[in-house]
Design an enzyme around this catalytic site. Structure first.
Site, PDB file in Angstrom:
ATOM      1  N   LYS A 175      28.319  25.985  87.350  1.00  0.00           N
ATOM      2  CA  LYS A 175      29.327  26.381  86.477  1.00  0.00           C
ATOM      3  C   LYS A 175      30.531  26.882  87.477  1.00  0.00           C
ATOM      4  CE  LYS A 175      31.099  30.288  84.735  1.00  0.00           C
ATOM      5  NZ  LYS A 175      32.419  29.646  84.483  1.00  0.00           N
ATOM      6  N   GLY A 228      32.251  35.521  93.807  1.00  0.00           N
ATOM      7  CA  GLY A 228      33.227  36.223  92.795  1.00  0.00           C
ATOM      8  C   GLY A 228      33.170  37.418  93.053  1.00  0.00           C
ATOM      9  N   GLY A 233      29.049  40.038  90.291  1.00  0.00           N
ATOM     10  CA  GLY A 233      27.942  39.665  91.084  1.00  0.00           C
ATOM     11  C   GLY A 233      27.115  40.863  90.755  1.00  0.00           C
ATOM     12  N   GLU A 250      28.157  36.239  97.383  1.00  0.00           N
ATOM     13  CA  GLU A 250      29.471  36.142  98.277  1.00  0.00           C
ATOM     14  C   GLU A 250      30.434  36.921  97.248  1.00  0.00           C
ATOM     15  OE1 GLU A 250      29.482  35.425 101.195  1.00  0.00           O
ATOM     16  OE2 GLU A 250      27.644  34.347 101.334  1.00  0.00           O
ATOM     17  N   CYS A 284      39.091  35.626  99.581  1.00  0.00           N
ATOM     18  CA  CYS A 284      38.032  36.856  99.879  1.00  0.00           C
ATOM     19  C   CYS A 284      38.155  37.510 101.128  1.00  0.00           C
ATOM     20  CB  CYS A 284      36.776  36.266  99.377  1.00  0.00           C
ATOM     21  SG  CYS A 284      36.170  34.820 100.447  1.00  0.00           S
ATOM     22  N   GLU A 384      40.624  45.536  96.087  1.00  0.00           N
ATOM     23  CA  GLU A 384      41.034  44.001  96.485  1.00  0.00           C
ATOM     24  C   GLU A 384      42.002  43.982  95.594  1.00  0.00           C
ATOM     25  OE1 GLU A 384      38.200  41.168  95.423  1.00  0.00           O
ATOM     26  OE2 GLU A 384      38.559  40.047  97.195  1.00  0.00           O
TER      27      GLU A 384
END
Ligand code: NAD
Length: 481
Positions: A175, A228, A233, A250, A284, A384
């Site tokens: 996906k 993501g 997550g 991740e 990331c 972030e």
């Protein structure tokens, strides 16, 4: 390649419309215009894709690793042949500068080749035990693997997961992120052309809350590989626990770039900005905290800010562009909100801090931004941002540098600049991060493990480690008594 004017889902090797007939538009972020209309999958499509993957597993999983490796080599050659077409899709859909998109395709081909060559060199052991007989281990595929990916490096991240999963004999339902599904839909067609069985790689774009969740819940899916945000997550890990799926995650990052006064400051000022501004900061691994020794700060900041201000912000298809747009208007608003919050908490803007004017006004552009006077407790240092913003923080000694770098819930990437060899080793060991470049922006290679410490993730990608996470390990004892 499309069903009418709609980019179809890829299920069982074919482009098809969604079971419920829904579609959604994909936008070019450089111009804010519609780029394509894509079939929007739902739960029924996930069920169809998993069924196709189960059927394909019967043949693909039974092939010898040598044969699978050969097919994967053919796949790599086809992707290489069509690299320009795929790079252009990535450039238009993500807003990634075309030169960067070409670089991504180079890595994608290298990663497929790595696993094509690695899979017949990854095997079990014979193990001495006390009883008469022989103990053996076998590496076996898991079965159907569900993959869920983000929008920032759509094909590269998908390929990091797909290549080892397929090489190891699994079949896949992916996906992709709804913002950027185009390149991987095309890539999945090439897999079939390369002789990877129809149904071995299925792609079902659609909302995370329905398509992603259906994949995570599906009882016939043995593993979920997710890249993501940490928040999503964590939800996936909880949901996957219900069927005891294998999970690799991740997740996000807030990585440090530590610069000591003895570093080559000219080189750091020239190179280090690329480690945060590449892909407009939507990375990331972005080293979004520049942690610099107080005595070197003025010189470094002048050099760093000059590089940041000189980066060529422009249309992604232009060969000379270094920084494209952000992915969406919403993402740019988020970034602007963070810059305002930094200013409110006492930071100052020394480069950027605004949208570029002129021909770029139609797209979601934002200038590379350097915030000075940040302390590690400010929001811009803790959260972030996922945009072109770096926060400059100072330290007085090595212990303080390490303390600031590690004072974050994340632990994905990092850089360290110093000429002192003993310090390179000491600080590299002390940094709680999964990936680190010393006197280098690069720290990611097909051959080396990639993955986060702390809330940046679980499990490793790339290298032989991804094959470990793509297989089950069976232990067999054969008695000779
Ligand atoms: P996101 O977490 O919002 O979405 C990632 C994917 O999960 C998308 O495909 C989305 O549709 C899907 N999803 C959303 N909700 C879901 C649910 N409830 N169930 C199942 N799937 C669901 O992330 P994003 O905004 O697409 O990407 C940015 C984030 O990704 C950043 O935090 C970034 O750090 C992270 N990222 C991490 C790495 C890494 O390797 N560690 C690499 C790239 C991006």
């Amino acid at each position: 390649m499309s069903v009418g004017t709609v980019e179809g889902l890829v299920i069982g090797g074919e482009r098809i419309t969604a079971a419920e007939g829904r579609t959604f538009d994909v936008v070019n972020p450089a111009s804010a215009t519609t780029l394509a209309t894509v079939a929007e999958g739902g739960v029924e499509d996930v069920n169809r894709a998993v069924a196709a993957a189960l059927r394909a597993y019967e043949s693909w999983g039974a092939l010898s690793p040598v044969t699978r490796g050969r097919r994967m080599h053919r796949f790599a050659a086809l992707v290489e042949e069509r690299a320009e077409e795929l790079a252009l899709l990535e450039c238009r859909n993500v807003g990634m500068p075309i030169s960067d998109a070409r670089g991504q395709l180079g890595m994608i081909v290298d990663v497929i080749r790595y696993y094509a060559g690695a899979v017949d060199k990854f095997f079990g052991h014979t193990i001495p035990v006390e009883r008469d007989g022989i103990a053996l281990t076998f590496r076996e595929p898991i079965g159907v693997v569900g993959l869920i990916t983000p929008w920032n490096f759509p094909l590269n991240i998908a390929n990091w997961k797909i290549a080892p999963a397929l090489a190891a004999g699994n079949t896949v339902v992916l996906k992709p992120a709804s913002l950027t599904p185009l390149s991987v839909l095309r890539y999945a067609e090439l897999a079939v052309e390369a002789g990877i069985p129809e149904g071995a790689l299925n792609v079902v774009p659609g909302p995370g809350g329905t398509v992603g969740a259906a994949l995570v819940e599906h009882p016939d899916v043995g593993k979920i590989g997710f890249t993501g945000s940490t928040e999503v997550g964590a939800g996936i890990a909880r949901q996957a626990a219900a069927t005891i799926k294998r999970v690799t995650l991740e997740l996000g990052g807030k990585s440090a770039c530590i610069v000591f006064a003895d570093a080559d400051l000219e080189k750091v000022g020239r190179m280090a900005p690329y480690a945060v501004f590449e892909n407009c900061g939507q990375d990331c691994c972005a080293r979004s905290r520049l942690i610099v020794e107080e005595s070197a700060k003025d010189e470094l900041l002048e050099r760093y800010a000059a590089t940041a201000s000189g980066l060529r912000v422009g249309m992604p298809e232009d060969d000379s562009t270094e920084i494209g747009p952000l992915i969406s208007a919403a993402q740019r608003e988020t970034v602007e909100g963070y810059v305002r919050s930094g200013l409110d908490e006492g930071a100052t803007v020394v480069a950027g801090g605004e949208r570029p004017a002129g021909e770029l006004e139609a797209g979601f552009f934002y200038r590379p931004t350097v915030l000075d006077g940040v302390t590690n407790d400010m929001r811009v240092a803790r959260e972030e941002i996922f945009g072109p913003v770096v926060s400059v923080i100072t330290f007085r000694d090595e212990a303080e540098a390490i303390r600031i770098a590690n004072d974050t819930p994340y632990g994905l990437s990092g850089s360290l600049w110093t000429r002192d060899g003993a310090r390179q080793l000491r600080v590299a060991r002390a940094m709680r991060t999964g990936v680190l470049g010393v006197n280098s922006n690069s720290s990611v290679f097909p051959q080396t493990p990639f993955g986060g410490y702390k809330q940046s993730g679980v499990g490793k990608e790339l290298g032989m480690h991804a094959l470990e996470h793509s297989t089950e390990l069976k232990s067999v004892f054969i008695s000779t008594e």
